[in-house]
Motif scaffolding. Structure first.
Motif, PDB file in Angstrom:
ATOM      1  N   UNK A  10      52.068  60.208  22.294  1.00  0.00           N
ATOM      2  CA  UNK A  10      51.985  59.201  23.359  1.00  0.00           C
ATOM      3  C   UNK A  10      50.600  58.564  23.376  1.00  0.00           C
ATOM      4  N   UNK A  11      49.562  59.404  23.226  1.00  0.00           N
ATOM      5  CA  UNK A  11      48.204  58.862  23.192  1.00  0.00           C
ATOM      6  C   UNK A  11      47.999  57.987  21.966  1.00  0.00           C
ATOM      7  N   UNK A  12      48.525  58.445  20.819  1.00  0.00           N
ATOM      8  CA  UNK A  12      48.343  57.684  19.588  1.00  0.00           C
ATOM      9  C   UNK A  12      49.015  56.321  19.656  1.00  0.00           C
ATOM     10  N   UNK A  13      50.112  56.231  20.357  1.00  0.00           N
ATOM     11  CA  UNK A  13      50.858  54.973  20.476  1.00  0.00           C
ATOM     12  C   UNK A  13      50.381  54.126  21.653  1.00  0.00           C
ATOM     13  N   UNK A  14      49.385  54.638  22.387  1.00  0.00           N
ATOM     14  CA  UNK A  14      48.875  53.919  23.561  1.00  0.00           C
ATOM     15  C   UNK A  14      49.946  53.682  24.610  1.00  0.00           C
ATOM     16  N   UNK A  15      50.873  54.630  24.735  1.00  0.00           N
ATOM     17  CA  UNK A  15      51.878  54.553  25.784  1.00  0.00           C
ATOM     18  C   UNK A  15      51.243  54.992  27.105  1.00  0.00           C
ATOM     19  N   UNK A  16      51.823  54.602  28.250  1.00  0.00           N
ATOM     20  CA  UNK A  16      51.297  55.066  29.542  1.00  0.00           C
ATOM     21  C   UNK A  16      51.309  56.587  29.630  1.00  0.00           C
ATOM     22  N   UNK A  17      50.325  57.135  30.316  1.00  0.00           N
ATOM     23  CA  UNK A  17      50.228  58.590  30.446  1.00  0.00           C
ATOM     24  C   UNK A  17      51.424  59.186  31.167  1.00  0.00           C
ATOM     25  N   UNK A  18      52.151  58.356  31.939  1.00  0.00           N
ATOM     26  CA  UNK A  18      53.301  58.852  32.697  1.00  0.00           C
ATOM     27  C   UNK A  18      54.588  58.845  31.888  1.00  0.00           C
ATOM     28  N   UNK A  19      54.529  58.514  30.601  1.00  0.00           N
ATOM     29  CA  UNK A  19      55.738  58.463  29.779  1.00  0.00           C
ATOM     30  C   UNK A  19      56.457  59.805  29.818  1.00  0.00           C
ATOM     31  N   UNK A  20      57.748  59.762  30.010  1.00  0.00           N
ATOM     32  CA  UNK A  20      58.551  60.977  30.109  1.00  0.00           C
ATOM     33  C   UNK A  20      58.594  61.699  28.766  1.00  0.00           C
ATOM     34  N   UNK A  21      58.472  63.048  28.798  1.00  0.00           N
ATOM     35  CA  UNK A  21      58.529  63.873  27.590  1.00  0.00           C
ATOM     36  C   UNK A  21      59.565  64.965  27.789  1.00  0.00           C
ATOM     37  N   UNK A  22      60.442  65.127  26.801  1.00  0.00           N
ATOM     38  CA  UNK A  22      61.404  66.222  26.797  1.00  0.00           C
ATOM     39  C   UNK A  22      61.337  66.929  25.450  1.00  0.00           C
ATOM     40  N   UNK A  23      61.415  68.261  25.477  1.00  0.00           N
ATOM     41  CA  UNK A  23      61.431  69.061  24.255  1.00  0.00           C
ATOM     42  C   UNK A  23      62.661  69.942  24.299  1.00  0.00           C
ATOM     43  N   UNK A  50      54.666  60.765  40.757  1.00  0.00           N
ATOM     44  CA  UNK A  50      55.095  59.392  40.988  1.00  0.00           C
ATOM     45  C   UNK A  50      56.012  58.844  39.920  1.00  0.00           C
ATOM     46  N   UNK A  51      56.187  59.588  38.815  1.00  0.00           N
ATOM     47  CA  UNK A  51      57.030  59.109  37.711  1.00  0.00           C
ATOM     48  C   UNK A  51      57.978  60.219  37.249  1.00  0.00           C
ATOM     49  N   UNK A  52      58.440  61.036  38.176  1.00  0.00           N
ATOM     50  CA  UNK A  52      59.282  62.173  37.826  1.00  0.00           C
ATOM     51  C   UNK A  52      60.638  61.712  37.289  1.00  0.00           C
TER      52      UNK A  52
END
Length: 930
Positions: free
Chosen positions: A375-388, A155-157
């Motif tokens: 993301x967890x440490x900053x209390x961001x939404x679990x759906x936050x986009x991650x790129x490496x 839902x957050x692609x």
């Protein structure tokens, strides 16, 4: 100051979690329940169950990766029993909510670029999520660290992920257990209701088969196997309806082998489709009461651009994850050190991890999990986009967040492109007009539609009206004025127009407003054909410079209006830049010594003399252009002055000698940035953009205003059916985009307004294979709907619906009937598909067997029914009159066998049908089938 975090509270963010189950990953332990890395070297235990830690990076997994193809294209695996299991191509775009998937997209082999995604279903387990994350890290290492890793949440692609599935994503209920079934494109024993949402990026989610699932704002597909009914909410728009129709056709072609019928019902006019409504009532039951109101789209689908960007250095210190803030926007490339890893936080909308080439193996392996922990440490939404990404493989989005970026080994575009910088030189570029129009990508890169030899008209805004400027003063622009410049050129005997709106820095606000208003008037006189370009003084684009053939002179202030006295007897200093008449301009600067630059040419005009000053770093071409500009400024004899040999009167005129820019290394190139396309909207009161990744011409929607950012210029493309509000707000939207850009962009960047059907090559060149006739042909939504709802089609739908009712049996994962694609190929072999599925993966179309699907003994089946196969020699380069009886001259390819089809057209039938119409025609012409 170093900052460290722990999930859910401030304080220490420790990587040590000895009380949770995990698996050894290198020297660190990957703990799935907490989704972090753990330094505990012993076996982990959990209160509910025990799981002995084992090494996932073992020899068998390495061998499994050997079968991963490096060819361009898409590969998808799901996770089952902690193993990667490949999926057949027919299932691409279908995702079970209870599963996790790994998606590898390889670009063309020459570039070796790759994107590696892991997709998390909302009902997937922590074990599956952890397994997918570990496999992604291992697969990345197997591919040499080149891929960019992405974390996708249902839902957050990201736009890039969605771009692989042009017809949309389908979310299916259930998980692996229901997916391990044979994918049979001839089985019709299915009943499901899909809720379709989205205009640009479409998603379809399985919902309960009930009228209570419906609402008036969205579109629903009732899939009954042989029949697909599309129900359009009366609040849905044309674009949404078109996308849903394309999705329905994709389901028909991929999952039913083209053997299903599609009907369309307009929710506001259900009485116009009585037969289709009978079918829906028979399946869903009678409807009681009114339907739910429209549900607004998720805000996440249209992300807000924000200017807050922070860069953090991430490292281990005594088993603690330390996150040290390095800088905030605007960022520069030199902040990134190859020996370290960094997290770039785009204010919670996305988190990017940059891995330096010299970073340790442990740091590189743990990059993805550290980002999730952050993301967890900053209390961001679990759906936050991650790129490496690794050093040297940065994405366009990552580079756009930096004020400046330069690829280490890149060479200049087509070999000549030096652009005007703060004090940069400009190399001469020779243009071949025919080549520019034959190769629009060249025109786009050089920002030139032609060689500037067309017709020019210039008006100055006087008393809020237009006054035409005489040709003798063309090229003289005063900072206190505003001008309109209409440039006309011809392409294939057709006139094209560009309307430049030049705004002096010292013009009044009334004059700037009048300039924009008069531009609309001129635009209307030419029936909306001109491309409109806003030009701020000092930021003139390349083509604008070329129009005036080296005679462009910009005065700091004053006005060119007749009868207005200009200052007499003052001292004026002009900075000349350029090497040819195509790229030269002279700009008035402050008459002081500090304005000089050792790399350039300057003209100093006083009441007594005119000096032509040559810096030590300028070349012969620049000196020649400086002399031409000086002749335009003054008829007096010029006194040549070489740097270091200035007479006393020269320094006296500048108020005395003083330090100035004298470093020969001050020349710079404009940084390379990949173009980005956005769909723009201001309708909610806030500027919102939806990025279109891997964009193509088909992404330009007639109802939209699109923003194309090429860094040096901003293009605003206005569709022919775009609403008036968005069109009026287009200029404001462009300025808002620049203002909120995290790289601190120049607000005076040229903005080009392009209308549908009048695109110049400087715009079309950024699109691959631009089709100038795209909008003059092809079916509209209404045409497609009329074809689907033709009386003959309705009769087929009724017949197929009755057959479906007769043949219906148990439906769903437990009934042994139809199992929609999306599951793995085999529960036994994770890499090599069993023989039962090779027909679906190979070049042959699957045979239609069994009572549930019609057979076609004569040959392949098209969407309109079975066709006979004939010898290719009877089809190739034959006039219509000589074709065998029953052969459709416009669809000769339908009468080829599958083997002949792939041999002549180079692709399988389904892949061929998904191509654009122009591309299909091109391939058929080459094969002699057109």
């Amino acid at each position: 100051m170093a900052r460290s975090f722990t999930p859910g509270k401030r304080g220490r963010f420790s990587l040590e979690s000895p009380k949770v189950p995990g698996r050894v990953f290198g020297s660190l332990r990957f703990c799935w329940p907490c989704f972090t890395l753990c330094n505990n070297r012993t076996y982990c235990k959990h209160a509910d169950r025990k799981l002995q830690c084992s090494t996932m990076m073992n020899g068998s997994n390495k061998d499994a990766f050997k079968s991963v193809s490096r060819k361009a294209g898409l590969q998808i695996w799901t996770i089952h029993n902690l193993q990667m299991v490949p999926l057949p191509a027919q299932s691409f775009g279908n995702f079970f909510e209870g599963d996790c998937y790994i998606v590898l997209h390889m670009s063309d082999a020459k570039s070796s670029a790759a994107d590696l995604h892991y997709w998390i279903g909302k009902a997937s387990s922590q074990d599956e999520q952890g397994g997918a994350a570990v496999y992604v890290s291992q697969l990345d290492e197997h591919l040499g660290g080149a891929p960019v890793q992405h974390r996708e949440v249902q839902g957050h692609e990201t736009p890039r992920f969605r771009s692989y599935f042009k017809n949309g994503l389908i979310y299916k209920k259930g998980g692996v257990a229901s997916g391990f079934k044979h994918v049979d494109t001839n089985a019709y024993n299915v009943q499901r209701l899909l809720h379709v949402k989205g205009r640009k990026h479409v998603t379809a989610t399985e919902v309960d088969m009930s009228w209570s699932s419906f609402n008036t704002g969205d579109i629903f597909l009732l899939d009954l196997g042989k029949v697909i009914v599309q129900w359009n909410g009366d609040k849905s728009n044309r674009r949404e309806k078109l996308k849903a129709t394309l999705l329905a056709q994709d389901i028909r072609d991929r999952e039913r082998g083209g053997r299903a019928q599609i009907g369309v019902v307009e929710g506001g006019d259900e009485r116009d489709s009585p037969e289709l409504m009978k079918m829906m009532t028979a399946v869903l039951g009678p409807r009681s009461g009114s339907l739910k109101a429209a549900v607004p789209d998720d805000d996440d689908a249209q992300r807000v651009q924000n200017a807050s960007v922070r860069l953090y250095h991430v490292f281990d210190a005594s088993s603690n994850l330390v996150i040290h803030e390095v800088a905030s926007q605007p960022l520069t490339q030199d902040l990134l050190q190859s020996s370290d890893c960094y997290i770039l936080d785009h204010r919670g909308s996305s988190v990017m991890v940059w891995k330096g080439k010299g970073a340790s193996k442990e740091e590189r392996h743990g990059a993805l999990t550290r980002a999730v922990g952050y993301i967890k440490a900053k209390n961001y939404p679990a759906c936050t986009s991650v790129e490496v990404m690794s050093e040297g493989g940065e994405t366009a989005m990552f580079k756009h967040l930096f004020k400046s970026w330069r690829d280490k080994y890149h060479t200049q575009g087509l070999g000549t492109a030096h652009t005007v910088g703060k004090i940069a030189k400009v190399e001469q570029v020779k243009f071949d007009v025919q080549e520019l129009h034959a190769r629009p990508e060249l025109a786009a890169q050089q920002r030139m539609v032609d060689d500037a030899s067309g017709d020019v008209k210039v008006w100055r805004v006087e008393n809020l009206e237009l006054a035409e400027v005489t040709s003798t003063t063309f090229g003289q622009f005063y900072g206190g004025d505003c001008y309109l410049v209409l440039y006309t050129y011809r392409v294939s005997a057709r006139e094209r127009h560009i309307l430049y709106m030049w705004q002096g820095r010292h013009a009044t606000q009334d004059e700037v407003t009048a300039c924009a208003y008069q531009a609309v008037t001129v635009d209307q006189q030419y029936h909306g054909a001109p491309v409109q370009v806003r030009v701020v003084m000092g930021k003139e684009p390349r083509h604008f410079l070329a129009i005036f053939r080296g005679k462009l002179i910009i005065f700091q202030g004053g006005t060119g209006r007749p009868g207005v006295a200009s200052p007499v007897g003052g001292v004026r200093l002009f900075h000349v830049r350029g090497t040819s008449e195509l790229n030269t301009k002279a700009t008035e600067v402050a008459a002081r010594a500090s304005s000089l630059n050792t790399n350039d040419v300057f003209v100093l005009e006083t009441a007594q003399a005119c000096f032509l000053w040559y810096g030590k770093g300028c070349n012969g071409d620049e000196r020649l252009m400086g002399k031409d500009v000086a002749d335009s400024l003054s008829r007096r004899d010029k006194q040549l002055v070489m740097e270091g040999q200035e007479p006393a009167e020269f320094w006296m005129a500048l108020g005395g000698k003083a330090p100035y820019a004298s470093d020969k290394n001050l020349q710079r190139e404009e940084p390379l940035h990949s173009p980005r396309l956005f769909e723009c909207s201001n309708q909610t009161g806030r500027f919102r953009m939806t990025e279109v990744d891997d964009f193509a011409q088909s992404d330009l929607d007639e109802e939209d205003v699109m923003l194309l950012d090429t860094w040096e210029e901003i293009f605003l493309w206005v569709g022919i059916a775009a609403n008036q509000y968005e069109t009026q707000e287009a200029w404001t939207s462009a300025r808002e985009y620049l203002r909120t850009h995290p790289a601190d962009r120049d607000l005076d960047t040229p903005v080009v307004l392009v209308k549908q059907g009048f695109e110049p090559p400087t715009f079309t060149g950024w699109f691959h294979a631009w089709d100038s006739h795209k909008w003059s042909g092809g079916d509209s939504y209404q045409q497609m709907k009329n074809k689907l709802n033709h009386q003959t089609s309705i009769a087929h739908i009724n017949l197929n619906f009755n057959e479906t009712q007769v043949d219906s049996g148990p439906v769903g994962p437990r009934g042994g009937g139809y199992h929609p694609p999306g599951g793995p190929i085999s529960p036994i072999s994770p890499i090599s598909p069993p023989a039962a599925f090779r027909d679906h993966l190979g070049s042959r179309s699957p045979p239609a067997t069994g009572p549930t699907g019609p057979t076609s003994p004569t040959g392949p089946t098209s969407p309109t029914g079975p066709r006979m196969c004939v010898d290719p020699e009877l089809l190739i380069n034959k006039p219509a009159s000589e074709l065998p009886e029953g052969v459709d001259p416009s669809h000769r390819e339908d009468h080829l066998s599958d083997a002949d089809f792939q041999r002549l057209l180079g692709s399988e039938r389904l892949d061929f049908r998904r191509l654009a119409a122009w591309r299909q025609k091109e391939l058929k012409k080459k094969a002699g089938l057109f």
